[in-house]
Design a protein around this motif. Sequence first.
Motif, PDB file in Angstrom:
ATOM      1  N   LYS A  10       0.999  -1.111   0.058  1.00 47.93           N
ATOM      2  CA  LYS A  10      -0.389   0.049  -0.129  1.00 47.93           C
ATOM      3  C   LYS A  10       0.882   1.507  -0.084  1.00 47.93           C
ATOM      4  N   SER A  11       0.342   2.044  -0.368  1.00 46.54           N
ATOM      5  CA  SER A  11       0.759   3.391  -0.431  1.00 46.54           C
ATOM      6  C   SER A  11       1.797   3.568   0.683  1.00 46.54           C
TER       7      SER A  11
ATOM      8  N   ALA B 274       5.756   2.060   0.588  1.00 46.74           N
ATOM      9  CA  ALA B 274       6.080   1.581  -0.418  1.00 46.74           C
ATOM     10  C   ALA B 274       7.365   1.952  -0.472  1.00 46.74           C
TER      11      ALA B 274
END
Length: 95
Positions: free
Chosen positions: A74-75, A78
Amino acid sequence: MAIARWNGEIIAESDKTEMVEGNHYFPKESVRAEYLKPSDTTTVCPWKGTASYYTLQVNGEDNADAAWYYPQPKSAAANIKDHVAFWKGVEVSDN
């Protein structure tokens, strides 16, 4: 320099690991791929995403699911894309 060792061998070493929740995540290119065997195991972290695992195979011994990575984090995570972390008896030290 962080070094991951198991069963008498260096599995990974890098001076550019990412620290997340107390674990060193090693860049994939710093991990000795010959010791990694894909596993069917996955787990889900609410903020990192779905983790996939490797079994370590070193000097004729297996350490099931002792390495993990997030193929599509997920961001919020990252920074650990294309990185591998270890547990289950793998010694990780800062040398």
